[in-house]
Motif scaffolding. Structure first.
Motif, PDB file in Angstrom:
ATOM      1  N   LEU A  74     -21.736  48.660  36.094  1.00  0.00           N
ATOM      2  CA  LEU A  74     -21.101  49.061  34.837  1.00  0.00           C
ATOM      3  C   LEU A  74     -21.594  48.250  33.646  1.00  0.00           C
ATOM      4  O   LEU A  74     -21.245  48.563  32.505  1.00  0.00           O
ATOM      5  CB  LEU A  74     -19.572  48.922  34.952  1.00  0.00           C
ATOM      6  CG  LEU A  74     -18.928  49.649  36.130  1.00  0.00           C
ATOM      7  CD1 LEU A  74     -17.414  49.430  36.128  1.00  0.00           C
ATOM      8  CD2 LEU A  74     -19.252  51.136  36.089  1.00  0.00           C
ATOM      9  N   TRP A 106     -10.504  51.631  32.651  1.00  0.00           N
ATOM     10  CA  TRP A 106     -11.493  52.630  33.043  1.00  0.00           C
ATOM     11  C   TRP A 106     -12.790  52.436  32.273  1.00  0.00           C
ATOM     12  O   TRP A 106     -12.796  52.199  31.061  1.00  0.00           O
ATOM     13  CB  TRP A 106     -10.955  54.042  32.839  1.00  0.00           C
ATOM     14  CG  TRP A 106      -9.959  54.427  33.885  1.00  0.00           C
ATOM     15  CD1 TRP A 106      -8.613  54.507  33.756  1.00  0.00           C
ATOM     16  CD2 TRP A 106     -10.252  54.753  35.243  1.00  0.00           C
ATOM     17  NE1 TRP A 106      -8.028  54.853  34.947  1.00  0.00           N
ATOM     18  CE2 TRP A 106      -9.010  55.021  35.884  1.00  0.00           C
ATOM     19  CE3 TRP A 106     -11.430  54.839  35.993  1.00  0.00           C
ATOM     20  CZ2 TRP A 106      -8.924  55.379  37.222  1.00  0.00           C
ATOM     21  CZ3 TRP A 106     -11.338  55.193  37.331  1.00  0.00           C
ATOM     22  CH2 TRP A 106     -10.096  55.464  37.931  1.00  0.00           C
ATOM     23  N   HIS A 107     -13.890  52.529  32.994  1.00  0.00           N
ATOM     24  CA  HIS A 107     -15.234  52.500  32.427  1.00  0.00           C
ATOM     25  C   HIS A 107     -15.947  53.779  32.862  1.00  0.00           C
ATOM     26  O   HIS A 107     -15.352  54.643  33.514  1.00  0.00           O
ATOM     27  CB  HIS A 107     -16.009  51.274  32.913  1.00  0.00           C
ATOM     28  CG  HIS A 107     -15.425  49.963  32.480  1.00  0.00           C
ATOM     29  ND1 HIS A 107     -14.192  49.511  32.921  1.00  0.00           N
ATOM     30  CD2 HIS A 107     -15.914  49.003  31.660  1.00  0.00           C
ATOM     31  CE1 HIS A 107     -13.942  48.336  32.379  1.00  0.00           C
ATOM     32  NE2 HIS A 107     -14.970  48.003  31.620  1.00  0.00           N
ATOM     33  N   GLU A 108     -17.214  53.875  32.515  1.00  0.00           N
ATOM     34  CA  GLU A 108     -18.026  55.018  32.942  1.00  0.00           C
ATOM     35  C   GLU A 108     -19.285  54.498  33.632  1.00  0.00           C
ATOM     36  O   GLU A 108     -19.975  53.626  33.092  1.00  0.00           O
ATOM     37  CB  GLU A 108     -18.422  55.892  31.745  1.00  0.00           C
ATOM     38  CG  GLU A 108     -17.261  56.601  31.061  1.00  0.00           C
ATOM     39  CD  GLU A 108     -16.672  57.713  31.918  1.00  0.00           C
ATOM     40  OE1 GLU A 108     -17.429  58.295  32.723  1.00  0.00           O
ATOM     41  OE2 GLU A 108     -15.479  58.013  31.770  1.00  0.00           O
ATOM     42  N   TYR A 109     -19.553  55.023  34.819  1.00  0.00           N
ATOM     43  CA  TYR A 109     -20.833  54.761  35.464  1.00  0.00           C
ATOM     44  C   TYR A 109     -21.795  55.827  34.969  1.00  0.00           C
ATOM     45  O   TYR A 109     -21.605  57.023  35.215  1.00  0.00           O
ATOM     46  CB  TYR A 109     -20.716  54.824  36.991  1.00  0.00           C
ATOM     47  CG  TYR A 109     -22.063  54.726  37.687  1.00  0.00           C
ATOM     48  CD1 TYR A 109     -22.694  53.497  37.842  1.00  0.00           C
ATOM     49  CD2 TYR A 109     -22.708  55.862  38.152  1.00  0.00           C
ATOM     50  CE1 TYR A 109     -23.931  53.395  38.456  1.00  0.00           C
ATOM     51  CE2 TYR A 109     -23.947  55.777  38.773  1.00  0.00           C
ATOM     52  CZ  TYR A 109     -24.555  54.539  38.917  1.00  0.00           C
ATOM     53  OH  TYR A 109     -25.790  54.446  39.516  1.00  0.00           O
ATOM     54  N   GLN A 110     -22.812  55.403  34.232  1.00  0.00           N
ATOM     55  CA  GLN A 110     -23.740  56.339  33.613  1.00  0.00           C
ATOM     56  C   GLN A 110     -25.163  56.010  34.021  1.00  0.00           C
ATOM     57  O   GLN A 110     -25.609  54.860  33.899  1.00  0.00           O
ATOM     58  CB  GLN A 110     -23.616  56.278  32.092  1.00  0.00           C
ATOM     59  CG  GLN A 110     -22.246  56.703  31.565  1.00  0.00           C
ATOM     60  CD  GLN A 110     -22.131  56.554  30.068  1.00  0.00           C
ATOM     61  OE1 GLN A 110     -22.766  55.692  29.462  1.00  0.00           O
ATOM     62  NE2 GLN A 110     -21.316  57.394  29.449  1.00  0.00           N
ATOM     63  N   ASN A 155     -22.333  60.793  35.126  1.00  0.00           N
ATOM     64  CA  ASN A 155     -21.240  60.190  34.371  1.00  0.00           C
ATOM     65  C   ASN A 155     -19.987  60.242  35.245  1.00  0.00           C
ATOM     66  O   ASN A 155     -19.381  61.297  35.407  1.00  0.00           O
ATOM     67  CB  ASN A 155     -21.016  60.940  33.057  1.00  0.00           C
ATOM     68  CG  ASN A 155     -20.172  60.158  32.080  1.00  0.00           C
ATOM     69  OD1 ASN A 155     -19.314  59.383  32.489  1.00  0.00           O
ATOM     70  ND2 ASN A 155     -20.404  60.352  30.796  1.00  0.00           N
ATOM     71  N   ILE A 156     -19.607  59.090  35.801  1.00  0.00           N
ATOM     72  CA  ILE A 156     -18.497  59.037  36.756  1.00  0.00           C
ATOM     73  C   ILE A 156     -17.486  58.002  36.277  1.00  0.00           C
ATOM     74  O   ILE A 156     -17.862  56.872  35.961  1.00  0.00           O
ATOM     75  CB  ILE A 156     -18.997  58.652  38.163  1.00  0.00           C
ATOM     76  CG1 ILE A 156     -20.074  59.633  38.640  1.00  0.00           C
ATOM     77  CG2 ILE A 156     -17.847  58.610  39.161  1.00  0.00           C
ATOM     78  CD1 ILE A 156     -20.739  59.216  39.935  1.00  0.00           C
ATOM     79  N   PRO A 157     -16.196  58.357  36.201  1.00  0.00           N
ATOM     80  CA  PRO A 157     -15.190  57.347  35.851  1.00  0.00           C
ATOM     81  C   PRO A 157     -15.156  56.245  36.903  1.00  0.00           C
ATOM     82  O   PRO A 157     -15.183  56.513  38.103  1.00  0.00           O
ATOM     83  CB  PRO A 157     -13.885  58.142  35.816  1.00  0.00           C
ATOM     84  CG  PRO A 157     -14.144  59.376  36.603  1.00  0.00           C
ATOM     85  CD  PRO A 157     -15.596  59.678  36.440  1.00  0.00           C
ATOM     86  N   LYS A 170      -5.690  58.838  38.796  1.00  0.00           N
ATOM     87  CA  LYS A 170      -6.937  59.504  38.359  1.00  0.00           C
ATOM     88  C   LYS A 170      -7.371  60.555  39.378  1.00  0.00           C
ATOM     89  O   LYS A 170      -7.761  61.681  38.995  1.00  0.00           O
ATOM     90  CB  LYS A 170      -8.032  58.462  38.183  1.00  0.00           C
ATOM     91  CG  LYS A 170      -9.408  59.027  37.879  1.00  0.00           C
ATOM     92  CD  LYS A 170      -9.460  59.717  36.547  1.00  0.00           C
ATOM     93  CE  LYS A 170      -9.461  58.738  35.401  1.00  0.00           C
ATOM     94  NZ  LYS A 170      -9.702  59.386  34.079  1.00  0.00           N
TER      95      LYS A 170
END
Length: 287
Positions: free
Chosen positions: A227, A240-244, A249-251, A281
């Motif tokens: 992350l 919450w972050h985003e895996y990009q 793009n996955i929470p 979630k």
């Protein structure tokens, strides 16, 4: 040297063992002890034969075609001591990208020689659970029990993780569990930057192939690697972050590592809050 120091030297066998234990040494490599204080024997000069062998004859057309048909060497030939960290990462990325299925990726990881941890590990530890599960838990590195069994999160911290997952209705049937490293660091020390770079392309490819809907990063190294977080895990957890990466793009949520909870049971309230956030979630996504 004072009198006390003189009478305490040499140290007793127990003191030596305790010193190594505190330094994180918990296993021995090799069947026979080696005295590192002794100089190695002199190497004998290599004698050249009196009649050197004649030069090899030029290859025939058939032999040249046979050599061209031989498959190229796989990434398993990578020697980390001879390559820079970026070169090892590049070799890992090429090997990972060539894999189209999770079994192919697992075989590539087991064959990869670019991470020095493999030399001291008993087993390659990749994943357990359901690769088609909507939730993927990614930890940091195998420990002693994981190294012995060849599966992630099976020791005391893994048993705690299983209980935490069970509390929100999750188990191996609907969860996929892995680590950012696939070999145990000696003494369970923190992974180095070079070791993380050597393994990172494989865990990224595993995420691509598994296609989870939600990711939980257990521990500071997992959160930082996947992350890009720069703050400590106690500050990033529960948010919450985003895996990009390349259109993915996955929470994702950083979690306190179960091993940390065993050392600091007073923070289990925060960990339970984070698990409830995960459950909410997944329910929101209909999973």
């Amino acid at each position: 040297m004072n009198v006390t120091e003189a009478t305490d030297f040499p140290p007793s066998l127990l003191e030596i063992v305790l010193f190594y234990a505190e330094a994180g040494v918990d296993e021995a490599i090799g069947e026979q002890p080696v005295d590192r204080t002794q100089a190695p024997p002199p190497r004998e000069a290599v004698r050249q034969p009196a009649n050197p062998a004649p030069a090899a004859a030029p290859a025939t057309a058939g032999q040249s075609a046979q050599r061209q048909a031989m498959p190229p060497r796989q990434a398993a030939s990578v020697t980390p001591a001879l390559l820079s960290a970026s070169e090892v990462e590049g070799a890992a990325r090429r090997a990972a990208k060539a894999c189209q299925t999770i079994p192919e990726l697992e075989a590539a990881i087991r064959a990869f020689e670019g991470c020095g941890l493999k030399a001291t590990a008993t087993n390659t530890v990749i994943a357990r659970g359901n690769p088609q599960a909507p939730l993927m838990i990614i930890g940091e590195a195998p420990g002693r029990d994981e190294d012995a069994q060849g599966l992630p999160f099976v020791g005391e911290s893994g048993q705690l993780l299983d209980r935490m997952l069970k509390a929100i209705g999750r188990d191996e049937q609907n969860t996929y569990i892995s680590n950012i490293l696939f070999w145990r660091p000696p003494g369970n020390r923190d992974p180095s930057t070079e070791e993380i770079l050597a393994c990172k392309p494989f865990i990224e490819r595993l995420i691509e192939l598994a296609q989870p809907k939600v990711i939980a990063c257990a521990g500071k190294h997992a959160a930082a690697t996947l992350l890009g977080t720069t703050q400590g895990i106690t500050r990033t957890r529960g948010r919450w972050h985003e895996y990009q990466r390349e259109g993915i793009n996955i929470p994702a949520m950083p979690l306190l590592h179960p091993a940390y909870l065993l050392r600091q049971p007073g923070v289990k309230r925060e960990a339970w809050h984070d698990m409830l956030e995960l459950a909410a979630k997944l329910e929101q996504l209909g999973l």
